[in-house]
Design a protein around this motif. Structure first.
Motif, PDB file in Angstrom:
ATOM      1  N   GLY A  39      49.661  53.560  49.633  1.00 54.99           N
ATOM      2  CA  GLY A  39      50.746  54.372  50.188  1.00 54.99           C
ATOM      3  C   GLY A  39      50.508  54.741  51.642  1.00 54.99           C
ATOM      4  N   ARG A  40      49.223  54.762  52.037  1.00 56.73           N
ATOM      5  CA  ARG A  40      48.894  55.141  53.409  1.00 56.73           C
ATOM      6  C   ARG A  40      48.650  53.955  54.332  1.00 56.73           C
ATOM      7  NH1 ARG A  40      48.889  58.863  50.398  1.00 56.73           N
ATOM      8  NH2 ARG A  40      49.176  61.031  51.004  1.00 56.73           N
ATOM      9  N   LEU A  41      48.586  52.753  53.738  1.00 59.42           N
ATOM     10  CA  LEU A  41      48.453  51.550  54.580  1.00 59.42           C
ATOM     11  C   LEU A  41      49.874  51.130  54.958  1.00 59.42           C
ATOM     12  CD1 LEU A  41      45.677  49.600  52.641  1.00 59.42           C
ATOM     13  CD2 LEU A  41      45.525  50.359  55.008  1.00 59.42           C
ATOM     14  N   GLU A  42      50.364  51.650  56.072  1.00 58.34           N
ATOM     15  CA  GLU A  42      51.792  51.540  56.348  1.00 58.34           C
ATOM     16  C   GLU A  42      52.275  50.134  56.677  1.00 58.34           C
ATOM     17  OE1 GLU A  42      52.516  54.663  59.112  1.00 58.34           O
ATOM     18  OE2 GLU A  42      52.434  56.171  57.509  1.00 58.34           O
ATOM     19  N   ASP A  43      51.400  49.314  57.274  1.00 58.39           N
ATOM     20  CA  ASP A  43      51.891  47.975  57.640  1.00 58.39           C
ATOM     21  C   ASP A  43      51.730  46.957  56.515  1.00 58.39           C
ATOM     22  OD1 ASP A  43      49.179  48.030  57.826  1.00 58.39           O
ATOM     23  OD2 ASP A  43      49.047  46.821  59.658  1.00 58.39           O
ATOM     24  N   VAL A  44      51.141  47.356  55.388  1.00 58.85           N
ATOM     25  CA  VAL A  44      51.029  46.432  54.256  1.00 58.85           C
ATOM     26  C   VAL A  44      52.399  46.303  53.598  1.00 58.85           C
ATOM     27  CG1 VAL A  44      50.106  46.219  51.904  1.00 58.85           C
ATOM     28  CG2 VAL A  44      48.573  46.732  53.797  1.00 58.85           C
ATOM     29  N   ARG A  45      52.845  45.042  53.400  1.00 67.70           N
ATOM     30  CA  ARG A  45      54.172  44.815  52.831  1.00 67.70           C
ATOM     31  C   ARG A  45      54.077  44.602  51.328  1.00 67.70           C
ATOM     32  NH1 ARG A  45      58.032  43.634  56.780  1.00 67.70           N
ATOM     33  NH2 ARG A  45      59.417  43.898  54.999  1.00 67.70           N
ATOM     34  N   VAL A  46      55.106  45.035  50.616  1.00 68.56           N
ATOM     35  CA  VAL A  46      55.123  44.967  49.159  1.00 68.56           C
ATOM     36  C   VAL A  46      56.287  44.077  48.720  1.00 68.56           C
ATOM     37  CG1 VAL A  46      55.188  46.338  47.042  1.00 68.56           C
ATOM     38  CG2 VAL A  46      54.347  47.354  49.151  1.00 68.56           C
TER      39      VAL A  46
END
Lengths: 168, 111
Positions: A39-46
């Motif tokens: 949730g805090r790794l903002e640039d990781v895409r889901v």
């Protein structure tokens, strides 16, 4: 950034499209802990593909993200390799070449056609298959490798489908 | 006490050889069961459900063996349950095989 968060980040970079459970297993972390840091790794895409949540480092577009999720399946990779060699070919020929039942092929084609990786061409009663973006797809094949558990499930499906297949 | 044809070592009351065989059996059947459940979740067909249930019945066998070894189940009960599990495995696989024909019928009619 905390050490745990950095480990999660490195893992996602090394295995683009890794799914949630594999991430918790590989890093030996609790579900809640991984959820919190993701949730805090903002640039990781889901991306949700076939009911599973996959995680990606930045730099892949939507088509690539879906493709990376599907290319983790060993049988899908074999189908793509067969289509790359043959360019445009009939489904029966692909199933024969890969050594799978038609039902196994159709199951994989559902996902591959939906995500614009494989195109189905209909010409009257005749159906042929081809790769939509052959070179881009093959380049992505090298980015991911199926895990042992993923290979086992795919081979189990191949075995059950071929045992239960009606003769054509 | 000498048991005819008995091989393997003991560690106190523990049958070492039997324990190793049971542990391998638990791991192998569990791996197959996980593959079955994952495949069933992907495919959702009745044939996959039956094959997966057959694998689950197979996985109960080493567990029953463990219970028998620990003395929780008497040898006679264990014997009956073990053969009962065999029957369940065979019936479920037969059901999956039979189901193929049923699933294929509508396609045949439309030909």
């Amino acid at each position: 950034m905390s050490e745990t968060r950095a480990r999660i980040r490195r893992r996602i970079e090394r295995e683009p499209g890794i799914h949630f459970r594999a991430l918790t297993r590989a890093l030996d972390l609790a579900t809640g802990q991984v959820q919190y840091h993701l949730g805090r790794l903002e640039d990781v895409r889901v991306e949700r593909v076939s009911g599973r949540t996959h995680y990606y480092p930045p730099g892949y577009d939507g088509w690539e993200r879906t493709a990376l999720a599907l290319l983790r399946r060993e049988t899908a990779r074999d189908v793509i390799a067969a289509l790359y060699d043959a360019e445009e070919t009939r489904p029966d020929a692909v199933a024969d070449r890969v050594g799978i039942a038609r039902s196994t092929l159709e199951h994989h084609l559902d996902g591959l056609v939906d995500s614009d990786i494989v195109a189905k061409h209909r010409n009257g009663n005749r159906v042929t298959l081809s790769l939509v973006r052959p070179d881009a797809t093959v380049a992505l094949l090298r980015t991911v490798e199926p895990s042992l558990a993923e290979r086992l499930t795919d081979r189990f499906e191949r075995l059950v489908d071929s045992l239960l297949e009606e003769p054509q | 006490m000498s048991i005819p044809g008995h091989v393997g070592g003991h560690w106190g009351a523990l049958h070492v050889d039997f324990t190793i065989v049971l542990a391998l059996s638990v791991l192998a059947t569990a791996a197959l069961c996980v593959a079955g459940v994952t495949a069933y979740r992907r495919r959702g067909s009745r044939a996959y459900l039956l094959v997966t249930l057959a694998l689950a019945a197979l996985a109960t066998q080493p567990l029953l063996g463990g219970l028998a070894m620990a003395g929780a189940v008497s040898p006679a009960t264990h014997h009956t349950l073990e053969h009962g599990a065999d029957v369940v495995v065979v019936l479920l696989v037969l059901g999956a095989v039979y189901d193929v024909r049923k699933a294929a019928q509508p396609r045949e009619v439309s030909r």
